[in-house]
Design an enzyme around this catalytic site. Structure first.
Site, PDB file in Angstrom:
ATOM      1  N   ASP A  96       0.716  -1.218   0.065  1.00  0.00           N
ATOM      2  CA  ASP A  96       0.148  -0.045   0.020  1.00  0.00           C
ATOM      3  C   ASP A  96       0.818   1.279  -0.074  1.00  0.00           C
ATOM      4  O   ASP A  96       1.652   1.368   1.026  1.00  0.00           O
ATOM      5  CB  ASP A  96      -1.040   0.269   1.406  1.00  0.00           C
ATOM      6  CG  ASP A  96      -1.926   0.711   1.274  1.00  0.00           C
ATOM      7  OD1 ASP A  96      -2.169   1.567  -0.027  1.00  0.00           O
ATOM      8  OD2 ASP A  96      -2.594   1.235   2.162  1.00  0.00           O
ATOM      9  N   HIS A 141      -9.668  -1.594  -7.588  1.00  0.00           N
ATOM     10  CA  HIS A 141      -9.474  -0.271  -6.716  1.00  0.00           C
ATOM     11  C   HIS A 141      -8.461   0.658  -7.540  1.00  0.00           C
ATOM     12  O   HIS A 141      -8.630   1.722  -7.432  1.00  0.00           O
ATOM     13  CB  HIS A 141      -8.772  -0.697  -5.406  1.00  0.00           C
ATOM     14  CG  HIS A 141      -8.457   0.234  -4.576  1.00  0.00           C
ATOM     15  ND1 HIS A 141      -9.532   1.299  -4.236  1.00  0.00           N
ATOM     16  CD2 HIS A 141      -7.554   0.742  -3.714  1.00  0.00           C
ATOM     17  CE1 HIS A 141      -8.917   2.200  -3.149  1.00  0.00           C
ATOM     18  NE2 HIS A 141      -7.666   1.779  -3.143  1.00  0.00           N
TER      19      HIS A 141
END
Ligand code: HEM
Length: 296
Positions: free
Chosen positions: A136, A207
């Site tokens: 991330d 996403h």
């Protein structure tokens, strides 16, 4: 001398704590201002980053540029709550015990005036991964670009170097995620967990397709500093993003919700936010947060 709180620009720490405070019932404006003065004296913007919520700005009768209510949203498959709080203290470090003692000291220092509302312990997982195992932060802007994205400029003394933080606690259903075939997991994010490569032909609800920062008009860049959390058998991501205002974050969130084209971000199949906050993070002067804009 940099005008911004350095902890915002630094890489996420090994361990941290998000402490949220409300205005304690019966507090006077003087109580609040004195508590904020004590807080500013204790905060270095690095081990302790601070942010002001809308309820506090309202109580002090000030308008802080870019600070407004968090965009709550409710539709059949998506709920995004707005859970306002007055003050945010983000403790950053490496030793959980030290952070606990700092959190206790902070709460002590902020009374009278502020009462603890939430205390969320966060941690780094491997090389800054979400608990699903995906890295991330890969597409975060860097160096000068990160500064331009995250901090206000050209607004004057007491405002330049400020930043709007968006903080959301997401709760993962890891059983549900782990039950998905590997390809579906990769397609949920649009990146491969094995090598973090972007999947060119990922579905439209992936996403990173929803949030691709360059695909917005204007481009919507944010500086993300999210970290995992876990507590009493529950776990997820404390999503945290900084911007010179809230526009880029809101554009991304709107597309994730499917409000533009009806396509909801695949993330919502296994995770959901249970909190939502904006905080105005003051700039720095002389090594401490500058609270001029609050009249403190
Ligand atoms: C549980 C919630 C979330 C998880 C687990 C998650 C995880 C990830 C992962 C693994 C990536 C790919 C690597 C990277 O570039 O960082 C990513 C990208 C990204 N995420 Fe999230 N994210 C979450 C929520 C959000 C939210 C709420 C927003 C903003 C509203 C957001 C904005 C972005 C952006 C801007 C990118 C980079 C897109 C690009 O330009 O390629 N994420 N996220």
């Amino acid at each position: 001398m940099n005008l911004y709180q350095p902890g915002i620009l630094a890489a996420p720490p090994a361990a941290g704590r998000h402490l949220l405070f409300d205005i304690a019932p019966g507090s006077t404006t003087d109580d609040l201002k004195q508590a904020l003065t004590r807080l500013a004296a204790a905060a270095d913007g690095e081990g302790l980053v601070i942010g002001i919520g809308q309820p506090l700005a309202q109580a002090l009768g000030v308008t802080l540029p870019g600070l407004h209510a968090f965009p709550a949203y409710e539709a059949d498959r998506v709920t995004i709550p707005d859970t306002p709080h007055a003050l945010w203290c983000w403790l950053r470090g490496s030793d959980r015990g030290t952070l606990l003692h700092q959190a206790r000291q902070l709460a002590h220092n902020l009374a009278p005036g502020f009462a603890p509302a939430l205390d969320l312990e966060v941690f780094r997982y491997e090389d800054s991964r979400d608990l699903t195992g995906y890295v991330d932060g890969t597409e975060n802007p860097k160096d000068e670009e990160a500064i331009a994205v995250a901090f206000a400029a050209g607004q004057g003394n007491g405002l330049d170097g400020s930043s709007i933080a968006a903080l959301q606690q997401w709760v993962h259903d890891l059983d549900r995620f782990e039950a998905m075939p590997g390809e579906e997991q990769d397609n949920t994010f649009g990146r491969r967990r094995s090598d973090n490569e972007e999947i060119d032909d990922a579905p439209e609800n992936a996403h990173v397709k929803r949030t691709a920062q360059e695909s917005f008009e204007p481009e919507a860049f944010v500086l993300r500093r999210s970290m995992p959390w876990s507590d009493c058998g529950k776990a997820g991501l404390a999503f945290l993003a900084f911007g010179r205002d809230a526009d880029a974050f809101e554009a991304q969130l709107k597309r994730m919700r499917g409000q533009e084209d009806g396509i909801v971000d695949a993330l919502f199949r296994f995770t959901r936010p249970i909190t939502g906050n904006y905080f105005w993070c003051p700039p720095m002067t002389g090594g401490h947060p500058n609270l001029l804009a609050l009249g403190v």
